[in-house]
Design a protein around this motif. Structure first.
Motif, mmCIF file in Angstrom:
data_model
loop_
_atom_site.group_PDB
_atom_site.id
_atom_site.type_symbol
_atom_site.label_atom_id
_atom_site.label_comp_id
_atom_site.label_asym_id
_atom_site.label_seq_id
_atom_site.Cartn_x
_atom_site.Cartn_y
_atom_site.Cartn_z
ATOM 1 N N TYR A 266 0.840 -1.211 0.000
ATOM 2 C CA TYR A 266 0.000 0.000 0.000
ATOM 3 C C TYR A 266 0.870 1.253 0.000
ATOM 4 O O TYR A 266 0.567 2.237 -0.703
ATOM 5 C CB TYR A 266 -0.905 -0.039 1.233
ATOM 6 C CG TYR A 266 -1.906 1.080 1.329
ATOM 7 C CD1 TYR A 266 -2.850 1.285 0.329
ATOM 8 C CD2 TYR A 266 -1.914 1.922 2.431
ATOM 9 C CE1 TYR A 266 -3.781 2.307 0.422
ATOM 10 C CE2 TYR A 266 -2.839 2.947 2.548
ATOM 11 C CZ TYR A 266 -3.766 3.135 1.534
ATOM 12 O OH TYR A 266 -4.684 4.161 1.642
ATOM 13 N N MET A 267 1.960 1.207 0.746
ATOM 14 C CA MET A 267 2.859 2.364 0.823
ATOM 15 C C MET A 267 3.713 2.483 -0.436
ATOM 16 O O MET A 267 3.850 3.577 -1.010
ATOM 17 C CB MET A 267 3.762 2.226 2.055
ATOM 18 C CG MET A 267 4.719 3.376 2.265
ATOM 19 S SD MET A 267 5.733 3.122 3.753
ATOM 20 C CE MET A 267 6.434 4.768 3.946
ATOM 21 N N ALA A 268 4.296 1.363 -0.909
ATOM 22 C CA ALA A 268 5.192 1.408 -2.056
ATOM 23 C C ALA A 268 4.452 1.760 -3.339
ATOM 24 O O ALA A 268 4.988 2.465 -4.205
ATOM 25 C CB ALA A 268 5.900 0.060 -2.214
ATOM 26 N N ALA A 269 3.229 1.275 -3.507
ATOM 27 C CA ALA A 269 2.466 1.579 -4.719
ATOM 28 C C ALA A 269 2.203 3.071 -4.846
ATOM 29 O O ALA A 269 2.348 3.650 -5.933
ATOM 30 C CB ALA A 269 1.157 0.794 -4.706
ATOM 31 N N GLY A 270 1.810 3.712 -3.744
ATOM 32 C CA GLY A 270 1.608 5.162 -3.797
ATOM 33 C C GLY A 270 2.911 5.908 -3.972
ATOM 34 O O GLY A 270 2.963 6.947 -4.655
ATOM 35 N N ALA B 241 -0.630 3.938 -7.262
ATOM 36 C CA ALA B 241 -1.442 3.803 -6.046
ATOM 37 C C ALA B 241 -2.582 2.801 -6.243
ATOM 38 O O ALA B 241 -3.209 2.732 -7.302
ATOM 39 C CB ALA B 241 -2.002 5.167 -5.650
ATOM 40 N N GLN B 242 -2.798 1.991 -5.206
ATOM 41 C CA GLN B 242 -3.884 1.026 -5.169
ATOM 42 C C GLN B 242 -4.713 1.286 -3.916
ATOM 43 O O GLN B 242 -4.187 1.708 -2.885
ATOM 44 C CB GLN B 242 -3.331 -0.402 -5.127
ATOM 45 C CG GLN B 242 -2.456 -0.773 -6.308
ATOM 46 C CD GLN B 242 -3.265 -1.062 -7.548
ATOM 47 O OE1 GLN B 242 -4.424 -1.477 -7.458
ATOM 48 N NE2 GLN B 242 -2.677 -0.842 -8.717
ATOM 49 N N ARG C 31 12.254 8.787 -9.176
ATOM 50 C CA ARG C 31 11.415 7.611 -9.374
ATOM 51 C C ARG C 31 10.253 7.569 -8.396
ATOM 52 O O ARG C 31 9.219 6.955 -8.676
ATOM 53 C CB ARG C 31 12.256 6.341 -9.220
ATOM 54 C CG ARG C 31 13.273 6.128 -10.323
ATOM 55 C CD ARG C 31 14.016 4.816 -10.114
ATOM 56 N NE ARG C 31 14.763 4.822 -8.858
ATOM 57 C CZ ARG C 31 15.258 3.738 -8.279
ATOM 58 N NH1 ARG C 31 15.061 2.558 -8.827
ATOM 59 N NH2 ARG C 31 15.943 3.829 -7.147
ATOM 60 N N ALA C 32 10.441 8.165 -7.227
ATOM 61 C CA ALA C 32 9.406 8.142 -6.189
ATOM 62 C C ALA C 32 9.120 9.561 -5.731
ATOM 63 O O ALA C 32 9.940 10.476 -5.888
ATOM 64 C CB ALA C 32 9.855 7.286 -5.013
ATOM 65 N N SER C 33 7.945 9.719 -5.163
ATOM 66 C CA SER C 33 7.538 11.039 -4.670
ATOM 67 C C SER C 33 6.691 10.862 -3.415
ATOM 68 O O SER C 33 5.791 10.004 -3.381
ATOM 69 C CB SER C 33 6.739 11.790 -5.739
ATOM 70 O OG SER C 33 6.239 13.008 -5.226
ATOM 71 N N LEU C 34 7.021 11.663 -2.402
ATOM 72 C CA LEU C 34 6.245 11.600 -1.162
ATOM 73 C C LEU C 34 4.829 12.109 -1.361
ATOM 74 O O LEU C 34 3.943 11.801 -0.547
ATOM 75 C CB LEU C 34 6.954 12.419 -0.074
ATOM 76 C CG LEU C 34 8.297 11.899 0.419
ATOM 77 C CD1 LEU C 34 8.911 12.865 1.434
ATOM 78 C CD2 LEU C 34 8.130 10.514 1.052
ATOM 79 N N ALA C 35 4.593 12.856 -2.429
ATOM 80 C CA ALA C 35 3.248 13.375 -2.667
ATOM 81 C C ALA C 35 2.261 12.272 -3.005
ATOM 82 O O ALA C 35 1.045 12.428 -2.804
ATOM 83 C CB ALA C 35 3.292 14.416 -3.810
ATOM 84 N N GLY C 36 2.760 11.156 -3.520
ATOM 85 C CA GLY C 36 1.863 10.069 -3.867
ATOM 86 C C GLY C 36 1.509 9.152 -2.717
ATOM 87 O O GLY C 36 0.661 8.258 -2.885
ATOM 88 N N LEU C 37 2.133 9.339 -1.550
ATOM 89 C CA LEU C 37 1.822 8.494 -0.416
ATOM 90 C C LEU C 37 0.414 8.752 0.097
ATOM 91 O O LEU C 37 -0.005 9.908 0.228
ATOM 92 C CB LEU C 37 2.826 8.744 0.735
ATOM 93 C CG LEU C 37 4.237 8.171 0.567
ATOM 94 C CD1 LEU C 37 5.117 8.587 1.734
ATOM 95 C CD2 LEU C 37 4.179 6.654 0.456
ATOM 96 N N PRO C 38 -0.334 7.689 0.379
ATOM 97 C CA PRO C 38 -1.678 7.891 0.955
ATOM 98 C C PRO C 38 -1.561 8.534 2.339
ATOM 99 O O PRO C 38 -0.589 8.310 3.078
ATOM 100 C CB PRO C 38 -2.251 6.465 1.047
ATOM 101 C CG PRO C 38 -1.362 5.608 0.238
ATOM 102 C CD PRO C 38 -0.040 6.261 0.183
ATOM 103 N N LYS C 39 -2.518 9.321 2.689
ATOM 104 C CA LYS C 39 -2.535 9.957 3.994
ATOM 105 C C LYS C 39 -2.996 8.964 5.045
ATOM 106 O O LYS C 39 -3.934 8.188 4.832
ATOM 107 C CB LYS C 39 -3.459 11.176 3.995
ATOM 108 C CG LYS C 39 -3.045 12.240 2.971
ATOM 109 C CD LYS C 39 -1.648 12.778 3.261
ATOM 110 C CE LYS C 39 -1.257 13.862 2.245
ATOM 111 N NZ LYS C 39 0.118 14.370 2.486
#
Length: 372
Positions: A312-316, A321-322, A362-370
């Motif tokens: 859940y964390m890595a996908a976002g 995101a899933q 490659r990654a962005s903290l903005a895509g992490l689910p809250k």
């Protein structure tokens, strides 16, 4: 001690001078090889006495049992025993029911006894006498325990094929089932629960880990019952010290049995594949799960919960995101469990996320689910 030559006069003189003198004769010198007569010594070297070719051109005529020189045709040996392997089996249909195998099938280590029984089949005329003879022979000779093992092995193979498990899992599960049956420590337990626990342990041993819930759905055995039987079988195998390995190339040599646990990393690739996620997400989730275990952030939670929350964390994080409900459906946990575990991951995100992922873009903290 005075050593003398082999001349009689000098030897007598030296012996008379000293009462302790001893005559020591030299070792005999063998004659040269060219003067020795020809003799056959099969343990050393065999050559043809006529053509004397070295290396010799000798062939074995298996139909007559003769050793023949190919150059001159001289027969050097007769009645030679054919030492070639006779483990040959051919289908009876190929040569009109003429099976040249004279030794039968090899002994099956998964069955009891030596499997040396005789089977009386129906005669070609299909008479009543032949049927009665066949029926009487089956009643008197067939081992009920072997019939039970055959049925259990067939069911294990069917369940493994239904779940697309590799052949090594089938063979290991059958071997475990046989050892448990020999131990006779699970009287009163259903055959289905023993088969399910054997498959579960075989999956762990073959590094194709499956969860209790997945094996339970495959075998229709309740999760709690599967867990109880698994603990008993695991203790039996640890007590026995060795798992057999007489049924496949992977398990041909006996190896010490070690109880193998399931980690979140073992489940990651399969869950990501079911969700259609990229290999980048899968490798990132594995690294995060490794750091979660090292830091003890989700200590006490099941590997399935850790794997689901990590995905859940890595996908976002990698822009794929899933939803928690979709991951929960594939992983076999509730979405509430995923969100609760993700709260701890969100609080420790600085320790879990590799800075190089963010620096490379490659990654962005903005895509992490809250965290909720």
């Amino acid at each position: 001690m005075i050593k003398s030559s082999w001349n009689g006069s000098s030897s007598t003189a030296l012996a008379s001078r000293s009462p302790t003198a001893t005559l020591v004769s030299p070792l005999p010198v063998p004659p040269p090889a060219s003067e020795l007569p020809f003799h056959r010594n099969l343990n050393v070297h065999l050559i043809c006495p006529d053509c004397r070719e070295d290396p010799p051109h000798l062939v074995e005529n298996f139909s007559d049992g003769d050793m023949v020189c190919e150059s001159c045709g001289l027969v050097l040996g007769a009645r030679i025993v054919d030492t070639r392997s006779e483990w040959r089996t051919f289908a009876n249909d190929d040569q009109g029911s003429d099976d040249p195998s004279r030794v039968g099938e090899p002994v099956n280590p998964l069955l009891d006894g030596g499997q040396l029984g005789t089977t009386i089949s129906f005669l070609s005329n299909n008479s009543s006498a032949s049927r009665e003879l066949n029926r009487a022979q089956n009643k008197s000779s067939q081992d009920k325990r072997d019939q039970h093992l055959h049925a259990a092995y067939a069911k294990i193979s069917s369940m493994c094929d239904r779940y697309h498990l590799p052949r090594v899992v089938q063979d290991t599960a059958k071997d475990i089932y046989k050892k448990v049956e020999d131990h006779r420590a699970l009287k009163g337990k259903s055959t289905e629960s023993i088969e399910a626990a054997a498959i579960f342990i075989a999956c762990r041993q073959a590094n194709v880990a499956r969860s209790f819930k997945e094996i339970g759905l495959l075998t229709s055995v309740p999760k709690k019952e599967l867990g109880r039987v698994f603990k008993i079988i695991d203790a039996i195998l640890q007590e026995g010290g060795q798992m057999g390995g007489a049924v496949s190339a992977v398990t041909a040599a006996e190896s010490d049995y070690q109880s193998v646990g399931t980690s979140a990393e073992d489940l990651m690739n399969r869950f990501c594949s079911h969700l259609g996620l990229s290999s980048q997400v899968s490798s990132g989730a594995q690294l995060i799960a490794r750091r979660v275990t090292k830091e003890g952030i989700l200590a006490g939670r099941s590997p399935i919960s850790i794997a689901a929350a990590t995905i859940y964390m890595a996908a976002g994080l990698f822009g794929e995101a899933q939803s928690a409900s979709k991951i929960a459906e594939r992983a076999g946990v509730s979405d509430g469990t995923i969100k609760t575990s993700y709260k701890f991951l969100w609080e420790a995100r600085d320790k879990l996320i590799d800075p190089q992922w963010l620096e490379s873009g490659r990654a962005s903290l903005a895509g992490l689910p809250k965290a909720q």
